[in-house]
Design a protein around this motif. Structure first.
Motif, PDB file in Angstrom:
ATOM      1  N   ILE A 111      28.716 -23.383   3.261  1.00 38.09           N
ATOM      2  CA  ILE A 111      29.427 -24.330   4.119  1.00 38.09           C
ATOM      3  C   ILE A 111      28.643 -24.537   5.406  1.00 38.09           C
ATOM      4  O   ILE A 111      28.159 -23.579   6.024  1.00 38.09           O
ATOM      5  CB  ILE A 111      30.842 -23.803   4.436  1.00 38.09           C
ATOM      6  N   VAL A 112      28.511 -25.792   5.814  1.00 38.67           N
ATOM      7  CA  VAL A 112      27.931 -26.127   7.110  1.00 38.67           C
ATOM      8  C   VAL A 112      29.069 -26.601   8.005  1.00 38.67           C
ATOM      9  O   VAL A 112      29.689 -27.633   7.722  1.00 38.67           O
ATOM     10  CB  VAL A 112      26.846 -27.210   6.990  1.00 38.67           C
ATOM     11  N   PRO A 113      29.415 -25.875   9.048  1.00 40.99           N
ATOM     12  CA  PRO A 113      30.578 -26.242   9.867  1.00 40.99           C
ATOM     13  C   PRO A 113      30.381 -27.568  10.591  1.00 40.99           C
ATOM     14  O   PRO A 113      29.243 -27.967  10.894  1.00 40.99           O
ATOM     15  CB  PRO A 113      30.692 -25.077  10.851  1.00 40.99           C
ATOM     16  N   LYS A 114      31.486 -28.225  10.881  1.00 43.39           N
ATOM     17  CA  LYS A 114      31.399 -29.526  11.560  1.00 43.39           C
ATOM     18  C   LYS A 114      30.775 -29.383  12.952  1.00 43.39           C
ATOM     19  O   LYS A 114      30.151 -30.326  13.462  1.00 43.39           O
ATOM     20  CB  LYS A 114      32.764 -30.191  11.631  1.00 43.39           C
ATOM     21  N   HIS A 115      30.915 -28.199  13.547  1.00 41.43           N
ATOM     22  CA  HIS A 115      30.272 -27.962  14.841  1.00 41.43           C
ATOM     23  C   HIS A 115      28.754 -28.093  14.731  1.00 41.43           C
ATOM     24  O   HIS A 115      28.083 -28.573  15.660  1.00 41.43           O
ATOM     25  CB  HIS A 115      30.637 -26.567  15.365  1.00 41.43           C
ATOM     26  N   ALA A 116      28.200 -27.692  13.573  1.00 39.69           N
ATOM     27  CA  ALA A 116      26.760 -27.819  13.359  1.00 39.69           C
ATOM     28  C   ALA A 116      26.343 -29.285  13.317  1.00 39.69           C
ATOM     29  O   ALA A 116      25.265 -29.650  13.806  1.00 39.69           O
ATOM     30  CB  ALA A 116      26.349 -27.111  12.069  1.00 39.69           C
ATOM     31  N   PHE A 117      27.185 -30.134  12.714  1.00 45.08           N
ATOM     32  CA  PHE A 117      26.893 -31.569  12.683  1.00 45.08           C
ATOM     33  C   PHE A 117      26.769 -32.121  14.099  1.00 45.08           C
ATOM     34  O   PHE A 117      25.884 -32.931  14.398  1.00 45.08           O
ATOM     35  CB  PHE A 117      27.984 -32.306  11.903  1.00 45.08           C
ATOM     36  N   GLU A 118      27.651 -31.673  14.972  1.00 48.14           N
ATOM     37  CA  GLU A 118      27.607 -32.125  16.363  1.00 48.14           C
ATOM     38  C   GLU A 118      26.352 -31.609  17.056  1.00 48.14           C
ATOM     39  O   GLU A 118      25.666 -32.345  17.773  1.00 48.14           O
ATOM     40  CB  GLU A 118      28.860 -31.630  17.091  1.00 48.14           C
ATOM     41  N   THR A 119      26.031 -30.330  16.828  1.00 49.02           N
ATOM     42  CA  THR A 119      24.867 -29.722  17.474  1.00 49.02           C
ATOM     43  C   THR A 119      23.562 -30.351  17.005  1.00 49.02           C
ATOM     44  O   THR A 119      22.637 -30.576  17.802  1.00 49.02           O
ATOM     45  CB  THR A 119      24.842 -28.207  17.192  1.00 49.02           C
ATOM     46  N   LEU A 120      23.482 -30.670  15.710  1.00 48.99           N
ATOM     47  CA  LEU A 120      22.260 -31.233  15.139  1.00 48.99           C
ATOM     48  C   LEU A 120      22.226 -32.761  15.205  1.00 48.99           C
ATOM     49  O   LEU A 120      21.267 -33.382  14.729  1.00 48.99           O
ATOM     50  CB  LEU A 120      22.100 -30.801  13.678  1.00 48.99           C
ATOM     51  N   ASN A 121      23.267 -33.361  15.784  1.00 52.54           N
ATOM     52  CA  ASN A 121      23.367 -34.830  15.891  1.00 52.54           C
ATOM     53  C   ASN A 121      23.304 -35.508  14.530  1.00 52.54           C
ATOM     54  O   ASN A 121      22.587 -36.507  14.337  1.00 52.54           O
ATOM     55  CB  ASN A 121      22.263 -35.384  16.809  1.00 52.54           C
ATOM     56  N   ILE A 122      24.060 -34.955  13.575  1.00 53.23           N
ATOM     57  CA  ILE A 122      24.146 -35.550  12.243  1.00 53.23           C
ATOM     58  C   ILE A 122      25.406 -36.429  12.194  1.00 53.23           C
ATOM     59  O   ILE A 122      26.501 -35.945  12.479  1.00 53.23           O
ATOM     60  CB  ILE A 122      24.224 -34.475  11.145  1.00 53.23           C
ATOM     61  N   PRO A 123      25.265 -37.695  11.855  1.00 52.02           N
ATOM     62  CA  PRO A 123      26.444 -38.585  11.830  1.00 52.02           C
ATOM     63  C   PRO A 123      27.390 -38.222  10.678  1.00 52.02           C
ATOM     64  O   PRO A 123      26.991 -37.582   9.715  1.00 52.02           O
ATOM     65  CB  PRO A 123      25.831 -39.973  11.619  1.00 52.02           C
ATOM     66  N   ARG A 124      28.636 -38.614  10.827  1.00 52.22           N
ATOM     67  CA  ARG A 124      29.641 -38.427   9.767  1.00 52.22           C
ATOM     68  C   ARG A 124      30.465 -39.703   9.648  1.00 52.22           C
ATOM     69  O   ARG A 124      30.734 -40.354  10.658  1.00 52.22           O
ATOM     70  CB  ARG A 124      30.584 -37.270  10.126  1.00 52.22           C
ATOM     71  N   PRO A 125      30.888 -40.025   8.407  1.00 50.87           N
ATOM     72  CA  PRO A 125      30.471 -39.408   7.138  1.00 50.87           C
ATOM     73  C   PRO A 125      29.091 -39.901   6.739  1.00 50.87           C
ATOM     74  O   PRO A 125      28.669 -41.000   7.120  1.00 50.87           O
ATOM     75  CB  PRO A 125      31.545 -39.885   6.165  1.00 50.87           C
ATOM     76  N   VAL A 126      28.395 -39.090   5.955  1.00 51.46           N
ATOM     77  CA  VAL A 126      27.044 -39.438   5.524  1.00 51.46           C
ATOM     78  C   VAL A 126      26.697 -38.600   4.297  1.00 51.46           C
ATOM     79  O   VAL A 126      27.281 -37.534   4.085  1.00 51.46           O
ATOM     80  CB  VAL A 126      26.031 -39.174   6.680  1.00 51.46           C
ATOM     81  N   LYS A 127      25.794 -39.115   3.495  1.00 49.12           N
ATOM     82  CA  LYS A 127      25.307 -38.340   2.343  1.00 49.12           C
ATOM     83  C   LYS A 127      24.057 -37.584   2.782  1.00 49.12           C
ATOM     84  O   LYS A 127      23.149 -38.162   3.387  1.00 49.12           O
ATOM     85  CB  LYS A 127      24.985 -39.254   1.160  1.00 49.12           C
ATOM     86  N   ILE A 128      24.024 -36.290   2.493  1.00 50.09           N
ATOM     87  CA  ILE A 128      22.911 -35.435   2.897  1.00 50.09           C
ATOM     88  C   ILE A 128      22.149 -34.975   1.659  1.00 50.09           C
ATOM     89  O   ILE A 128      22.746 -34.587   0.653  1.00 50.09           O
ATOM     90  CB  ILE A 128      23.412 -34.217   3.699  1.00 50.09           C
ATOM     91  N   THR A 129      20.829 -35.036   1.766  1.00 52.66           N
ATOM     92  CA  THR A 129      19.952 -34.564   0.701  1.00 52.66           C
ATOM     93  C   THR A 129      19.277 -33.276   1.141  1.00 52.66           C
ATOM     94  O   THR A 129      18.724 -33.191   2.242  1.00 52.66           O
ATOM     95  CB  THR A 129      18.879 -35.612   0.369  1.00 52.66           C
ATOM     96  N   PHE A 130      19.334 -32.269   0.276  1.00 54.90           N
ATOM     97  CA  PHE A 130      18.642 -31.008   0.503  1.00 54.90           C
ATOM     98  C   PHE A 130      17.446 -30.955  -0.445  1.00 54.90           C
ATOM     99  O   PHE A 130      17.621 -30.930  -1.668  1.00 54.90           O
ATOM    100  CB  PHE A 130      19.564 -29.821   0.224  1.00 54.90           C
ATOM    101  N   SER A 131      16.243 -30.948   0.110  1.00 52.13           N
ATOM    102  CA  SER A 131      15.019 -30.888  -0.706  1.00 52.13           C
ATOM    103  C   SER A 131      14.307 -29.575  -0.429  1.00 52.13           C
ATOM    104  O   SER A 131      13.985 -29.266   0.729  1.00 52.13           O
ATOM    105  CB  SER A 131      14.081 -32.055  -0.370  1.00 52.13           C
ATOM    106  N   SER A 132      14.038 -28.799  -1.470  1.00 57.68           N
ATOM    107  CA  SER A 132      13.437 -27.483  -1.297  1.00 57.68           C
ATOM    108  C   SER A 132      11.963 -27.576  -0.929  1.00 57.68           C
ATOM    109  O   SER A 132      11.217 -28.374  -1.501  1.00 57.68           O
ATOM    110  CB  SER A 132      13.597 -26.666  -2.576  1.00 57.68           C
ATOM    111  N   LEU A 133      11.538 -26.729   0.006  1.00 54.22           N
ATOM    112  CA  LEU A 133      10.118 -26.615   0.344  1.00 54.22           C
ATOM    113  C   LEU A 133       9.414 -25.588  -0.535  1.00 54.22           C
ATOM    114  O   LEU A 133       8.187 -25.473  -0.486  1.00 54.22           O
ATOM    115  CB  LEU A 133       9.953 -26.220   1.815  1.00 54.22           C
TER     116      LEU A 133
END
Length: 566
Positions: free
Chosen positions: A510-532
């Motif tokens: 889980i990524v808390p909504k507080h993290a979205f605010e801290t990282l300046n990630i807009p909501r709602p939005v689709k997020i992609t996780f790509s492995s390094l």
């Protein structure tokens, strides 16, 4: 290099280049062999650089007391009663203006050979540190190589007083040194005399040091009178301060890029506050790393002592050891950064050094793979530097008795010895790993991968966000074995998940909504996780990520580094 995370490779030349595969317990230099400066050749440096290393800490460079000297070169034999092991301790300095002659192919040209090592190191694109041991010296200290303008330590001391501001040592007038019977019995045919006893290095103000004391060393006087209530006499500047400033300057002129400073808490912080800015004014590139163990003094040594980096031993290292042993849960890692109160970027992280037991030894976890998630946390958790001890990356075990050191899971710093797993990578000087097992090759590559990921912008210069507070009670997240956090910069956002279990772990992070605010990630939005570290790609909506978490599987003793984009 200015934009790189500092990654230090601790290299012990005496051991690093030794090719003897069958040393004898308590063997001599001739019997067991000894690595040389020249063994750290261009190929070795190239391979170390390719690991992602930025600095090499050459340990044991400065001349320290050894039993077998070089009389033909004017270097006398040492008295074994005041030397630990035949090879001696690198922290019992015998001449601050010379290098260890054991490390030279041609003893008479030993300083030239060291200077050639400095040049090779720089030509390879690496920087180098050496030890600075300010608290104590060998009992038989005598400088043969000091500049003519420099007085020897203790040369003009008043030996008839316990303390004097300009004395270099502390004396016990009327008492001669009395080594314990336990020490004397080691070498009954030898005798050591110190007519006016001097205080021993581990703050033992007695003429009767014991076997567990640093009996081979003498304590240096920085202007603190310990016999009358620990009173400080720093004006005028104590003579020891001036002598030590000259020592640091001498090595900086030779091209040394920094100093790992031994037991800095045993030296007044006022000295560091005085000397480090002066050295940096003349040599702005110098870095100073402090061996410290008291968290209450961290801020003092950073902000008053002016150190660049401090050991994070009592904190992250101790916690990670407990996590890989299974005696603490992974979620306890969060306490380590919380206790630092924002000074994380100054902390040097490591899982091995010469003082600590080898991860692969039976005394720790008997399996070098278990350190991989711990190294990932050490490397990725904050901006501070990382350190690796030579042999760690190939599973060196520190196994078996070797002489003075005994069998304690450490690679001996006191004996002429070898590192058998490292020798498989060294391959008789080819440094091509041809003798390594498949498992060792995989392990070494895991270290290379971790180091190289340190170049990612979010890891190199980004900030840290811990998601454990939202996941520690998550029924789909095993906080006993998994540690997760985010590193973020303006250009990059990474989620990092480390698995301290041998089995693969499935988790919904889980990524808390507080993290979205801290990282300046807009909501709602689709997020992609790509492995390094793999080809895995996951897409998830922001609200699902906040409420349910993203599904992922982390390999046993593995980690995931995922780029977050939207």
């Amino acid at each position: 290099m200015a934009n790189q995370k500092v990654i230090i490779y601790q290299l012990f030349p005496r051991l690093f280049g030794n090719k003897n595969t069958q040393p004898n317990v308590n063997g001599s230099r001739e019997e067991n062999g000894c690595g040389k400066f020249q063994d750290v050749n261009d190929r070795a440096l190239l391979e170390i650089k390719k690991m992602g290393i930025t600095h090499i800490w050459y340990t044991g460079v400065i001349e320290h007391a050894v039993v077998e000297g070089y009389p033909n070169e004017g270097i006398e034999h040492g008295n074994p009663l005041v030397i630990k092991g035949k090879a001696g301790s690198p922290y019992a300095i015998k001449d601050y203006y010379d290098v260890n002659p054991d490390l030279a192919v041609h003893v008479s040209q030993r300083m030239d050979e060291f200077e050639e090592l400095v040049a090779r190191t720089h030509q390879s694109g690496l920087k180098l540190l050496i030890d600075f041991v300010p608290n104590h010296l060998a009992r038989e200290y005598k400088s043969d190589m000091k500049p003519s303008s420099v007085e020897d330590f203790g040369e003009k001391d008043d030996v008839h007083t316990n303390f004097a501001n300009n004395n270099n040592f502390y004396y016990l007038p009327g008492e001669s040194l009395q080594l314990s019977d336990e020490i004397k019995q080691l070498f009954p045919e030898n005798d050591y005399r110190e007519e006016v006893a001097r205080a021993t290095g581990n703050d033992r103000f007695t003429a009767y040091p014991g076997m567990n004391d640093w009996y081979e060393t003498v304590k240096l006087n920085y202007g603190i009178d310990y016999t009358h209530g620990i009173k400080k006499f720093f004006d005028p500047i104590p003579d020891t301060w001036l002598k030590m400033k000259d020592v640091l300057h001498y090595w900086a002129v030779k091209g040394v890029d920094g100093f790992r400073c031994d037991m800095v808490e045993m030296v007044p912080v006022e000295f560091w506050h005085w000397v480090i800015p002066q050295l940096k004014q003349a040599f702005p590139w110098l870095i100073f790393v402090a061996e410290v163990y008291n968290p209450q003094l961290y801020n003092t040594y950073i902000f008053k002592g002016k150190f660049d980096y401090l050991y994070d031993k009592v904190g992250l290292y101790d916690t990670l050891i407990d996590v890989i042993k299974g005696t603490k849960p992974a979620k306890s890692i969060s306490e380590t950064w919380q206790n630092l109160s924002g000074i994380d970027k100054y902390m040097l992280r490591f899982m091995e050094n010469h003082d600590e037991q080898r991860i692969a030894s039976p005394f720790v976890v008997n399996d070098a793979r278990k350190a991989i998630p711990a190294m990932a946390v050490s490397a990725f958790i904050h901006q501070g530097p990382l350190m690796i001890y030579n042999g760690q990356e190939v599973g060196e075990r520190g196994e078996g008795p070797c002489g003075y050191n005994g069998d304690d899971g450490r690679t001996s710093i006191f004996d002429y010895w070898n590192m058998p797993e490292h020798q498989k990578w060294m391959n008789n000087g080819a440094f091509d790993g041809a003798l390594m097992s498949h498992e060792q090759s995989v392990l070494r590559q895991a270290y290379v991968d971790i180091n190289q990921l340190c170049a990612e912008p979010a890891i190199r210069e980004g900030l840290f966000y811990d998601v454990m507070w939202q996941n520690k009670d998550n029924h789909h997240f095993n906080s006993e074995k998994i540690y997760a956090f985010i590193r973020y910069s303006q250009s990059q956002k990474l989620m990092i998940v480390c698995n301290f279990s041998e089995q693969a772990q499935s988790a919904q992070v889980i990524v808390p909504k507080h993290a979205f605010e801290t990282l300046n990630i807009p909501r709602p939005v689709k997020i992609t996780f790509s492995s390094l570290v793999s080809s895995n790609v996951i897409s998830i909506g922001s609200e699902e990520l906040i409420n349910e978490g993203v599904d992922m599987t982390i390999n046993g003793y593995g980690y995931a580094v995922l780029v977050m984009k939207w």
